[in-house]
Each structure stands twice: as C-alpha cells, then as structure tokens.
Design a protein around this motif. Structure first.
Motif, mmCIF file in Angstrom:
data_model
loop_
_atom_site.group_PDB
_atom_site.id
_atom_site.type_symbol
_atom_site.label_atom_id
_atom_site.label_comp_id
_atom_site.label_asym_id
_atom_site.label_seq_id
_atom_site.Cartn_x
_atom_site.Cartn_y
_atom_site.Cartn_z
ATOM 1 N N PHE A 167 8.442 -34.733 44.282
ATOM 2 C CA PHE A 167 8.515 -33.958 43.056
ATOM 3 C C PHE A 167 9.491 -32.804 43.263
ATOM 4 O O PHE A 167 9.289 -31.977 44.153
ATOM 5 C CB PHE A 167 7.128 -33.416 42.670
ATOM 6 N N LEU A 185 1.130 -29.963 39.318
ATOM 7 C CA LEU A 185 1.046 -31.399 39.591
ATOM 8 C C LEU A 185 -0.354 -31.940 39.294
ATOM 9 O O LEU A 185 -0.494 -33.050 38.777
ATOM 10 C CB LEU A 185 1.437 -31.688 41.039
ATOM 11 N N ARG A 208 -0.599 -32.466 35.669
ATOM 12 C CA ARG A 208 0.222 -33.621 35.283
ATOM 13 C C ARG A 208 -0.475 -34.942 35.615
ATOM 14 O O ARG A 208 -0.323 -35.929 34.899
ATOM 15 C CB ARG A 208 1.560 -33.521 36.008
#
Length: 144
Positions: free
Chosen positions: A61, A76, A79
C-alpha cells in the motif's frame, strides 16, 4: 520522535486457497504472489532448493513519505473492514493474514498504537509484523 519511513503490505498465506480466490475476495490486485509447488527463489530471483509449501499473496500500500504508523493502519483497517468474513475463513482453514510493516529509521523512533487500532486489528483477525531497518537499509525492501 525522530523521522522514519514506512512500508506496509497486507500478506496472506494459505495451504490451498488459490491466488484468484484471494484476489477476488479482496478486490485488490496483488503486488506479488506464489503458489504451492512453485520453485523457491530469492527476492532477486535466484533459485533456491525446494518448492513453496502454500499460496502466498501480498499487496503493498503506497504511503506518503511522512505517513504515521497508527493512522496508516487505521486507514487500511477501515478500507478492509468489509472483508472480515474472508479473513476469518482464511484463518479458520489454516492460513494467516497480517500487515507487514517495514519501519526504516534514522535514529531512535517509536509510536503508540492505541487500543482502538489494536482492537480493530484483532476484530479483523489481522496480525501485525514489524520489521525495523536501521540506517543504511534501502526503503525499497520487498514485502516477502
């Protein structure tokens, strides 16, 4: 604290799930993969003895140069929160799910991961792997 740079990847291993299973479940393209039976190689591609024992899938990422560990993980987690059922399935059938963090430091450094971040990691069943690299190591290290 003194400045540092981060690399974060989601890494999944499994004895029999396919790369396609993982990619479709996460709706993310991997940064690197291998499958059971593949020839083992070094990160630079030189052959090693033996073959891979299971599936390995990872996704790097991208982070800004000034990214902070706690806020990056928090982002994250938000997400990936809709993938909780998949992560549970991976772990229940013998696999692993983790955030691999490459922490490249110049001097003494540190950060606190708050209880909310730790709770959400646990809730999604994502382990946290920290690799700390002292001065002189390239931030181009791979997530393998």
């Amino acid at each position: 604290m003194y400045p540092y740079q981060l690399k974060i990847a989601l890494r999944i291993t499994h004895p029999f799930l396919t790369l396609l299973d993982i990619t479709q479940a996460l709706s993310l393209k991997p940064s690197g993969v291998w499958t059971a039976g593949d020839q083992r190689v070094t990160p630079t591609g030189h052959p090693l003895e033996g073959s891979r024992k299971g599936t390995y899938w990872y996704r790097d990422f991208p982070l800004s140069r000034n990214a902070q560990l706690s806020s990056s993980i928090w982002s994250l987690l938000n997400r990936l929160s809709s993938r909780k059922t998949f992560f549970k399935k991976v772990r229940a059938k013998g696999g692993t799910v983790e955030f691999f963090v490459g922490w490249f430091i110049e001097r003494n450094s540190g950060e606190t991961l708050g209880q909310d971040v730790l709770k959400d990691l646990s809730n999604l069943q994502i382990d946290l792997a920290l690799d700390v690299y002292p001065p002189g190591h390239s931030t181009r290290k791979r997530s393998r």
